[in-house]
Each structure stands twice: as structure tokens, then as C-alpha cells.
Design a protein around this motif. Structure first.
Motif, PDB file in Angstrom:
ATOM      1  N   ASP A 293       0.829  -1.207   0.000  1.00 21.33           N
ATOM      2  CA  ASP A 293       0.000   0.000   0.000  1.00 21.33           C
ATOM      3  C   ASP A 293       0.864   1.258   0.000  1.00 21.33           C
ATOM      4  O   ASP A 293       0.414   2.322  -0.434  1.00 21.33           O
ATOM      5  CB  ASP A 293      -0.914  -0.007   1.229  1.00 21.33           C
TER       6      ASP A 293
ATOM      7  N   PRO B 141      -8.077   0.153   4.841  1.00 22.44           N
ATOM      8  CA  PRO B 141      -7.784   1.339   4.023  1.00 22.44           C
ATOM      9  C   PRO B 141      -7.588   2.570   4.900  1.00 22.44           C
ATOM     10  O   PRO B 141      -8.357   2.809   5.835  1.00 22.44           O
ATOM     11  CB  PRO B 141      -9.032   1.470   3.138  1.00 22.44           C
TER      12      PRO B 141
ATOM     13  N   PRO C 228      -6.154   6.316   3.772  1.00 24.33           N
ATOM     14  CA  PRO C 228      -5.459   7.252   2.883  1.00 24.33           C
ATOM     15  C   PRO C 228      -4.625   8.280   3.631  1.00 24.33           C
ATOM     16  O   PRO C 228      -3.600   8.736   3.116  1.00 24.33           O
ATOM     17  CB  PRO C 228      -6.596   7.923   2.104  1.00 24.33           C
TER      18      PRO C 228
ATOM     19  N   SER D 245      -0.673   8.952   3.003  1.00 21.73           N
ATOM     20  CA  SER D 245      -0.154  10.293   2.752  1.00 21.73           C
ATOM     21  C   SER D 245       1.011  10.623   3.686  1.00 21.73           C
ATOM     22  O   SER D 245       2.028  11.188   3.254  1.00 21.73           O
ATOM     23  CB  SER D 245      -1.271  11.321   2.920  1.00 21.73           C
TER      24      SER D 245
END
Length: 366
Positions: free
Chosen positions: A157, A340, A342, A346
Motif C-alpha cells: 500500500d 484502508p 489514505p 499520505s
């Protein structure tokens, strides 16, 4: 504790969890000291890195056997130090992380394993991480060839290059090593710093294995001082003492004329290489003695004398090692999320970018 899975369609690939490395079958010769049973055993008692759980995955792939050790870590001083150097504004992780293995091992992965074995390791590791409530599984410090295989097995990921190792051909002597330094000026400085240290009274003491134990308090005092300036200590005697039992453990120690400790490299002379894993330098006399440079010269001399073909000078000190003509080796940590996230991806991207920019600046000053 042991839990086994069998995959009938993958040429008798078995895997099982173990709570102690001591319960596992004897291993073939590990690729590096960082892949040895003794290294994994050392992490059974480490406290400097905040390890909450230890899990060892044994994989049987037909006649081939592999082991990957996983550590549930609430805080890793080495990872936190990388974040600080990168200038990121907040920690990467909000919860525990499952590292395979610890980022303190210079090289990770499973050298010699097939892609199906690596896929099994990721799947079992990520499932374990999820069951422990960890945010992510981190397969740490993969050199380029290993990184490619892990990518083929399971796409990460995120990826973070936390550091670069440095390798150089030793040759038959220090003179041959210096002849390969790209700049004549830097080669002359390499000799000069060693001469200054010797003239100031530095002498080399070689301590192998358990012979390192008496000097560890002094060694740790200087590694800890470096860490304490910027946060928690990076190393501790709880870590260093059991590592003296790793195959090839040797200390290259600089002593002053009065016998006091001026600095040292904690090394592993293993296979065809001398690995300089970490350093402890008394900075109060560094400018006069050039202790670190003096020890690097002595490391080349020791590597040549013991028949090592490669000097692996470890991580960090990028500009200096570039001046010596050492080849940088990117060490990639592959991150597999349990859910998940994000925002975490980041933050990991910012960490990777910050480290990369800092190292590029160092190389540009070399």
C-alpha cells in the motif's frame, strides 16, 4: 504456540506460527547476520524498542525452510528518528505496527525464498497484524532485488526508503581501497585523518563476541547520548548485549593512550563481508582525534586482513561515505495496511519524500 496452514496447490507450502525462535528447526546458513536465529533470539528480550509481542513464522516450501520474525511494536526509536530527520510534522502511525523484522536489522526480507513463499508471509503477517489491532504490517529494509520480489508477491500500500546502506570492494589492502576512492583529495584526507588519530595516541582493540560485554556500558553511553539529543535513546545494553552472540559479532574499538574508550564500531564479520552496524563516538575529542575516520580506516584494514571482499559500512553519514566512493543501496520498507487509510498513506509518502530530500542534499555536498 503453533498454528499451521497447508496450501495443496503450491508444492507443499506449509507455514506455522511460533512464539519463540528456539522452537524452530535448525536453519541453513543465513544470508546475513541479520537473518540469523541469534539475531531473532536477541529481540526476545529487547526493551529499547518497545516490543509488545514476538511472533516467528516458519515456512516450509518443499525441501526449503524459511523463517521471518515479526514484532508488534508500540514505538520504534529508529523509525521515530527517521521521522525527525525527515522533518515530518506528526508520527506516521497512530497505533501499534507489526514489523517483519525490526527496522534495526540492516537487511530484511527472505533471501532465497520464492514469490509464493513471500506472498504467504505477507498474507499471514497482515492477518496477524489485523488480529492484534495493528495499523499495518511493515516488511522492513528490503534491498532492490528483494524489493522487486516482494512487489511481485503482494503490491504494498506504500513504500518508504528509510535509509541507504553503503558497500565497497575492499581489495587486498588499505592501499587498494584508497586507490578506488574517486577523488585523490579525499583519498589523501582518508590517510591523513588516520595518521592524525594514530599520532594522537589512538590504538585499535578488537573484541570478539562476549569480549565486547565489558565495554558495552561505555559504548552504549555514546550511542545513547546521540539519541537523547533528539528523543529517546536509539540503542541500549538490552539490545547490544544479546547481539554479541550473533555470528561474527566483533567490536573495533578505538582507545586513547591512557586506555580509555574513544569510540567504536559494532560489527559483524560474516560470509564475504564486514558489516559496520552501528557506531559510538566520544564527540568531545572527535575534532582532534578524527575518531570516526580513524576507525573507518582500521575497518578497511581489518576487513582486508580477515579476507572480506566487501565492506558494508551501514546506514547514515551519507556525504562522507559518498566521498569514499561507496555504493549506496536503497533499503525499502514495504507497508501493507490492515484497513484502508489514505491519511496514513499520505503521511508515509511525506516521510519517504523528506528522507529522500535530506539524503540528496547530503550527496550534493559530498
Amino acid at each position: 504456540m503453533s498454528l499451521t496452514t497447508l496450501h495443496p496447490n503450491t508444492r507443499a507450502l506449509h507455514s506455522s506460527w511460533h512464539s519463540s525462535v528456539a522452537t524452530l528447526p535448525a536453519e541453513r546458513r543465513p544470508a546475513t547476520p541479520f537473518h540469523s536465529r541469534a539475531w531473532a533470539a536477541a529481540w526476545q528480550t529487547v526493551r529499547t524498542e518497545h516490543v509488545r509481542g514476538r511472533h516467528h513464522l516458519f515456512l516450509q516450501d518443499g525441501p526449503r525452510q524459511h523463517r521471518l520474525s515479526f514484532y508488534q511494536v508500540s514505538s520504534s526509536p529508529l523509525w521515530r528518528a527517521a521521522e525527525k530527520r525527515a522533518g515530518v510534522t506528526r508520527p506516521s502511525f497512530d497505533a501499534d505496527v507489526l514489523y517483519g523484522p525490526s527496522v534495526y536489522a540492516e537487511y530484511g526480507g527472505l533471501p532465497g525464498a520464492t514469490v509464493p513463499v513471500l506472498a504467504e508471509a505477507v498474507d499471514r503477517g497482515r492477518a496477524l497484524a489485523a488480529s492484534l489491532g495493528s495499523e499495518a504490517l511493515v516488511i522492513a529494509n528490503l534491498p532492490p532485488a528483494e524489493r522487486t520480489l516482494w512487489q511481485q508477491a503482494r503490491t504494498p500500500d506504500a513504500e518508504v526508503v528509510l535509509s541507504w546502506a553503503h558497500r565497497a570492494r575492499v581489495g587486498a589492502s588499505v592501499d587498494e581501497f584508497i586507490a578506488n576512492i574517486p577523488s585523490g583529495e579525499h583519498g589523501r584526507a582518508f590517510r591523513q585523518h588516520h595518521r592524525h588519530g594514530s599520532e594522537a595516541g589512538l590504538t585499535l582493540k578488537i573484541a570478539q563476541g562476549a569480549e565486547l560485554l565489558p565495554v558495552l556500558p561505555a559504548f552504549n553511553a555514546f550511542t545513547s547520548t546521540a539519541g537523547d539529543r533528539h528523543g529517546p535513546a536509539l540503542y541500549g545494553t538490552d539490545m547490544l548485549a544479546p547481539l554479541t552472540r550473533v555470528p561474527g559479532a566483533v567490536g573495533l574499538l578505538a582507545e586513547r593512550h591512557d586506555g580509555t574508550f574513544a569510540g567504536g564500531f559494532f560489527c559483524f564479520r560474516y560470509g564475504s563481508a564486514l558489516y559496520l552496524w552501528t557506531a559510538a563516538i566520544d564527540r568531545t575529542g572527535q575534532d582532534d582525534l578524527h575518531t570516526c575516520e580513524w576507525l573507518m580506516y582500521e575497518s578497511v584494514r581489518y576487513a582486508a586482513a580477515t579476507g572480506a571482499a566487501v565492506l558494508d559500512a551501514g546506514r547514515g553519514n551519507y556525504a562522507y561515505k559518498a566521498r569514499l566512493g561507496m555504493l549506496p543501496v536503497a533499503l525499502t520498507s514495504a507497508v501493507y495496511l490492515t484497513n484502508p487509510n489514505p491519511h496514513l498513506v499520505s503521511r508515509l509518502g511525506a516521510l519517504h519524500t523528506g528522507i529522500n530530500q535530506r539524503v540528496l542534499r547530503a550527496w550534493n555536498t559530498a
